[in-house]
Design a protein around this motif. Structure first.
Motif, PDB file in Angstrom:
ATOM      1  N   LEU A  64       0.836  -1.209   0.000  1.00  0.00           N
ATOM      2  CA  LEU A  64       0.000   0.000   0.000  1.00  0.00           C
ATOM      3  C   LEU A  64       0.871   1.261   0.000  1.00  0.00           C
ATOM      4  N   THR A  66       0.370   5.434   0.424  1.00  0.00           N
ATOM      5  CA  THR A  66      -0.585   6.491   0.740  1.00  0.00           C
ATOM      6  C   THR A  66      -0.014   7.816   0.261  1.00  0.00           C
ATOM      7  N   GLN A  68      -0.697  11.781   0.844  1.00  0.00           N
ATOM      8  CA  GLN A  68      -1.351  12.792   1.652  1.00  0.00           C
ATOM      9  C   GLN A  68      -1.282  14.114   0.889  1.00  0.00           C
ATOM     10  N   ASP A  94      -9.808   9.066   0.273  1.00  0.00           N
ATOM     11  CA  ASP A  94     -10.398   9.053   1.610  1.00  0.00           C
ATOM     12  C   ASP A  94     -10.042  10.401   2.237  1.00  0.00           C
ATOM     13  N   THR A  97      -6.460  12.010   1.904  1.00  0.00           N
ATOM     14  CA  THR A  97      -5.544  10.893   1.683  1.00  0.00           C
ATOM     15  C   THR A  97      -6.009  10.044   0.509  1.00  0.00           C
ATOM     16  N   ARG A  99      -5.346   6.366  -1.100  1.00  0.00           N
ATOM     17  CA  ARG A  99      -4.725   5.060  -0.870  1.00  0.00           C
ATOM     18  C   ARG A  99      -4.525   4.397  -2.227  1.00  0.00           C
ATOM     19  N   PRO A 101      -3.501   0.814  -3.465  1.00  0.00           N
ATOM     20  CA  PRO A 101      -3.118  -0.580  -3.236  1.00  0.00           C
ATOM     21  C   PRO A 101      -2.285  -1.100  -4.412  1.00  0.00           C
TER      22      PRO A 101
END
Length: 185
Positions: A64, A66, A68, A94, A97, A99, A101
């Motif tokens: 993963l 992330t 920001q 989200d 953020t 994400r 994968p």
């Protein structure tokens, strides 16, 4: 005697090898890496900017990444840029953020990535050969102008060729390591 700039030739060849390593860092191998998103360009504030200038990229888990995003208004543009970067990634937003994968690589995708890595390696080899050609042309000009004897020309030519061979070997080794990394399951 006017000596050719061997250090300059070596520096330019090193640049080709360094560039190849950066290209390889952006190739996905099934493990998450912050460098994976280096090639992503985000349309921000009327221009195209590297992702790391609009967000912080981190890797909290092996599969993963992330992202920001600093400016809430840039979240959609950033997500779109990651999705359309041709990396085969599917980001999910989200809040601020994003994400990302990292899916498992299938055999077909691995072979595709090896081909891409080979293309990058060949581009680096061509860049090194172009630097070699420039160096050899410079030597011929020095010899023609009488600044270099035939023996000196031969000596310098051998040095330029040795540099070329060493840099091509580095490129081949980097490609072999990357190929092993990609095909390893």
């Amino acid at each position: 005697m006017a000596a050719p700039d061997i250090d300059g030739i070596s520096r330019r060849m090193d640049g080709a090898v360094d560039n190849l390593r950066k290209e390889f860092a952006g190739l996905r191998t099934g493990r998450a890496s912050a460098n994976l998103l280096d090639p992503v360009q985000v349309e921000a504030y009327g221009s195209s900017m590297p992702l790391n200038q609009v967000a912080t990229v981190s890797v909290p888990e092996p599969r993963l990444i992330t992202v920001q995003v600093w400016d809430r208004g840039m979240v959609k543009a950033t997500e779109k840029a990651i999705r359309e970067a041709g990396l085969g990634l599917n980001p999910q937003t989200d809040g601020n953020t994003i994400r990302v994968p990292i899916p498992d690589l299938n055999q077909e995708r691995r072979q595709e990535l090896v081909k891409v890595a080979n293309k990058y390696a060949e581009q680096a080899r061509v860049a090194v050969r172009n630097v070699r050609r420039d160096g050899m042309d410079h030597l011929k000009k020095l010899q023609k102008d009488g600044d270099l004897s035939e023996d000196e020309h031969k000596t310098w030519s051998d040095k330029v060729q040795a540099l070329t061979d060493a840099h091509i070997k580095k490129i081949d080794e980097a490609f072999a390591a990357k190929e092993k990394d990609i095909t390893q399951i």
